[in-house]
Design a protein around this motif. Structure first.
Motif, mmCIF file in Angstrom:
data_model
loop_
_atom_site.group_PDB
_atom_site.id
_atom_site.type_symbol
_atom_site.label_atom_id
_atom_site.label_comp_id
_atom_site.label_asym_id
_atom_site.label_seq_id
_atom_site.Cartn_x
_atom_site.Cartn_y
_atom_site.Cartn_z
ATOM 1 N N ARG A 33 -9.446 11.982 11.817
ATOM 2 C CA ARG A 33 -10.609 12.261 12.662
ATOM 3 C C ARG A 33 -11.122 10.965 13.300
ATOM 4 O O ARG A 33 -11.412 10.914 14.499
ATOM 5 N N ALA A 34 -11.196 9.932 12.502
ATOM 6 C CA ALA A 34 -11.652 8.627 13.011
ATOM 7 C C ALA A 34 -10.669 8.072 14.031
ATOM 8 O O ALA A 34 -11.066 7.493 15.054
ATOM 9 N N LEU A 35 -9.377 8.270 13.769
ATOM 10 C CA LEU A 35 -8.362 7.735 14.678
ATOM 11 C C LEU A 35 -8.375 8.434 16.031
ATOM 12 O O LEU A 35 -8.170 7.801 17.062
ATOM 13 N N ILE A 36 -8.644 9.719 16.033
ATOM 14 C CA ILE A 36 -8.583 10.435 17.305
ATOM 15 C C ILE A 36 -9.934 10.559 17.982
ATOM 16 O O ILE A 36 -10.006 10.887 19.157
ATOM 17 N N ASN A 37 -10.998 10.285 17.249
ATOM 18 C CA ASN A 37 -12.322 10.409 17.857
ATOM 19 C C ASN A 37 -13.204 9.206 17.525
ATOM 20 O O ASN A 37 -13.734 9.104 16.432
ATOM 21 N N PRO A 38 -13.384 8.315 18.505
ATOM 22 C CA PRO A 38 -14.151 7.082 18.286
ATOM 23 C C PRO A 38 -15.538 7.328 17.692
ATOM 24 O O PRO A 38 -16.054 6.500 16.952
ATOM 25 N N GLU B 259 -8.689 15.344 2.050
ATOM 26 C CA GLU B 259 -9.980 15.015 2.667
ATOM 27 C C GLU B 259 -9.929 13.620 3.270
ATOM 28 O O GLU B 259 -10.414 13.388 4.380
ATOM 29 N N SER B 260 -9.359 12.696 2.530
ATOM 30 C CA SER B 260 -9.233 11.325 3.017
ATOM 31 C C SER B 260 -8.364 11.273 4.279
ATOM 32 O O SER B 260 -8.712 10.607 5.268
ATOM 33 N N TYR B 261 -7.265 11.994 4.232
ATOM 34 C CA TYR B 261 -6.372 12.060 5.395
ATOM 35 C C TYR B 261 -7.115 12.594 6.619
ATOM 36 O O TYR B 261 -7.060 12.017 7.699
ATOM 37 N N MET B 262 -7.849 13.669 6.428
ATOM 38 C CA MET B 262 -8.531 14.297 7.570
ATOM 39 C C MET B 262 -9.643 13.394 8.101
ATOM 40 O O MET B 262 -9.838 13.297 9.309
ATOM 41 N N LYS B 263 -10.337 12.733 7.208
ATOM 42 C CA LYS B 263 -11.380 11.790 7.629
ATOM 43 C C LYS B 263 -10.765 10.671 8.473
ATOM 44 O O LYS B 263 -11.263 10.340 9.557
ATOM 45 N N MET C 102 -5.573 20.820 11.428
ATOM 46 C CA MET C 102 -6.761 20.580 10.593
ATOM 47 C C MET C 102 -7.560 21.857 10.385
ATOM 48 O O MET C 102 -8.075 22.102 9.292
ATOM 49 N N LYS C 103 -7.640 22.674 11.410
ATOM 50 C CA LYS C 103 -8.325 23.953 11.273
ATOM 51 C C LYS C 103 -7.639 24.810 10.204
ATOM 52 O O LYS C 103 -8.291 25.371 9.322
ATOM 53 N N ASN C 104 -6.313 24.882 10.289
ATOM 54 C CA ASN C 104 -5.565 25.704 9.338
ATOM 55 C C ASN C 104 -5.647 25.150 7.918
ATOM 56 O O ASN C 104 -5.797 25.914 6.960
ATOM 57 N N MET C 105 -5.557 23.844 7.782
ATOM 58 C CA MET C 105 -5.642 23.255 6.441
ATOM 59 C C MET C 105 -7.046 23.464 5.868
ATOM 60 O O MET C 105 -7.206 23.748 4.680
ATOM 61 N N ARG C 106 -8.028 23.335 6.715
ATOM 62 C CA ARG C 106 -9.417 23.572 6.290
ATOM 63 C C ARG C 106 -9.566 24.999 5.771
ATOM 64 O O ARG C 106 -10.167 25.240 4.720
ATOM 65 N N ALA C 107 -8.986 25.944 6.488
ATOM 66 C CA ALA C 107 -9.053 27.354 6.067
ATOM 67 C C ALA C 107 -8.308 27.563 4.755
ATOM 68 O O ALA C 107 -8.757 28.305 3.880
ATOM 69 N N LEU C 108 -7.180 26.873 4.617
ATOM 70 C CA LEU C 108 -6.382 27.045 3.401
ATOM 71 C C LEU C 108 -7.086 26.492 2.172
ATOM 72 O O LEU C 108 -6.998 27.067 1.094
ATOM 73 N N ILE C 109 -7.794 25.407 2.345
ATOM 74 C CA ILE C 109 -8.412 24.810 1.150
ATOM 75 C C ILE C 109 -9.846 25.247 0.948
ATOM 76 O O ILE C 109 -10.407 25.058 -0.114
ATOM 77 N N MET D 186 0.832 -1.212 0.000
ATOM 78 C CA MET D 186 0.000 0.000 0.000
ATOM 79 C C MET D 186 0.865 1.260 0.000
ATOM 80 O O MET D 186 1.896 1.333 0.627
ATOM 81 N N LYS D 187 0.454 2.226 -0.768
ATOM 82 C CA LYS D 187 1.185 3.493 -0.795
ATOM 83 C C LYS D 187 0.390 4.557 -0.041
ATOM 84 O O LYS D 187 -0.651 5.003 -0.498
ATOM 85 N N ASN D 188 0.871 4.915 1.127
ATOM 86 C CA ASN D 188 0.208 5.951 1.904
ATOM 87 C C ASN D 188 0.514 7.332 1.333
ATOM 88 O O ASN D 188 1.579 7.573 0.812
ATOM 89 N N SER D 189 -0.432 8.225 1.502
ATOM 90 C CA SER D 189 -0.237 9.601 1.083
ATOM 91 C C SER D 189 0.873 10.261 1.905
ATOM 92 O O SER D 189 1.111 9.917 3.054
ATOM 93 N N ASN D 190 1.552 11.194 1.268
ATOM 94 C CA ASN D 190 2.580 12.005 1.918
ATOM 95 C C ASN D 190 2.091 12.696 3.185
ATOM 96 O O ASN D 190 2.865 13.002 4.071
ATOM 97 N N LEU D 191 0.796 12.937 3.223
ATOM 98 C CA LEU D 191 0.231 13.714 4.327
ATOM 99 C C LEU D 191 0.399 13.036 5.671
ATOM 100 O O LEU D 191 0.437 13.692 6.705
ATOM 101 N N TYR D 192 0.517 11.717 5.677
ATOM 102 C CA TYR D 192 0.633 11.007 6.945
ATOM 103 C C TYR D 192 2.006 11.192 7.591
ATOM 104 O O TYR D 192 2.170 10.908 8.774
ATOM 105 N N LYS D 193 2.966 11.665 6.781
ATOM 106 C CA LYS D 193 4.287 11.933 7.347
ATOM 107 C C LYS D 193 4.136 12.931 8.494
ATOM 108 O O LYS D 193 3.516 13.966 8.350
ATOM 109 N N GLY D 194 4.690 12.592 9.603
ATOM 110 C CA GLY D 194 4.596 13.473 10.760
ATOM 111 C C GLY D 194 3.417 13.185 11.670
ATOM 112 O O GLY D 194 3.275 13.781 12.731
ATOM 113 N N SER D 195 2.544 12.261 11.261
ATOM 114 C CA SER D 195 1.332 11.976 12.032
ATOM 115 C C SER D 195 1.429 10.727 12.890
ATOM 116 O O SER D 195 0.573 10.489 13.739
#
Lengths: 114, 114
Positions: free
Chosen positions: B102-107, B95-99, A98-105, A1-10
């Motif tokens: 969100r699931a991982l941190i909030n049951p 969006e997928s990352y945030m979803k 997540m708040k900041n990314m939401r605002a950015l997009i 499986m290839k995870n998205s770059n976004l998970y880096k740091g998470s």
DNA sequence: ATATAATACATAATTTATTTATGCATTTGA
DNA sequence: TCAAATGCATAAATAAATTATGTATTATAT
């Protein structure tokens, strides 16, 4: 499986949160829970997982209990007090991110500070 | 400023989305917009920004227009068609990352696939 | 007038996290 | 009985970002 770059740091945030929720977990169990919770979308690889757990241990954010299951060993990880504090911090950082990314997009989510 | 680890891997998504929204922007302008939108919480550094823009250019996701403002130059970046497609992809990944996070941190946000 | 901050680009060295590729051994299930 | 799953681990390579510079112009405050 290839995870998205976004998970880096998470990864640390994910580990701390799951340990915070489950009281104690072992590595393989964590990979399974993450896989389930994300409906198979995120697969933690061992190459990322174990070094991350070892680092948390070095930082005294988790402590380890070794259990033998037959001839096989399991290493259960449990949050320390410092680990619990760090979890709170990491979760706040994630919310901020997540708040900041939401605002950015999404312009609709932008708001000025009053 | 010390940005959270979580932003690692997010820069390309941010750049593509802002360019998608603004039609054309230059580097310094992008840092300012990001700073404003996040109320000063995210500061893109030049060391991250410029290499990222150059890479997008190498991948033909953006094209460059050099403009002279007095004796100073500005490099305006604009999405190519491929860049627009990539933007859609990156936003879906976010969006997928945030979803999933969100699931991982909030049951309460966990749901099985039907 | 002059110093400082802001504007505007850039890159090189270092650091760090993760990926990829292994390795070993036990246990379960087809 | 053979493959898949369980369970740990690490080392080399990659990639992204940080840190530390560098150059130059323009605007602003003292």
């Amino acid at each position: 499986m290839k995870n998205s770059n976004l998970y880096k740091g998470s990864i640390v945030t994910i580990l701390l949160k799951l340990l915070n929720e489950h009281d104690k977990m072992y590595g393989y169990e964590i990979t399974q829970r993450v896989f389930e919770i994300t409906n198979g979308e995120l697969k933690l690889t061992e190459g990322a997982l174990y070094p991350a757990l070892h680092k948390l241990e070095d930082q005294d954010l988790v402590e380890v209990e070794i259990v033998k299951i037959g001839k096989r060993i399991r290493k259960y990880y449990r949050l320390t007090e410092a680990g619990t504090k760090e979890t709170v911090k990491k979760l706040a950082e994630l919310e901020s991110y997540m708040k900041n990314m939401r605002a950015l997009i999404n312009p609709k989510f932008r708001e000025k500070l009053h």
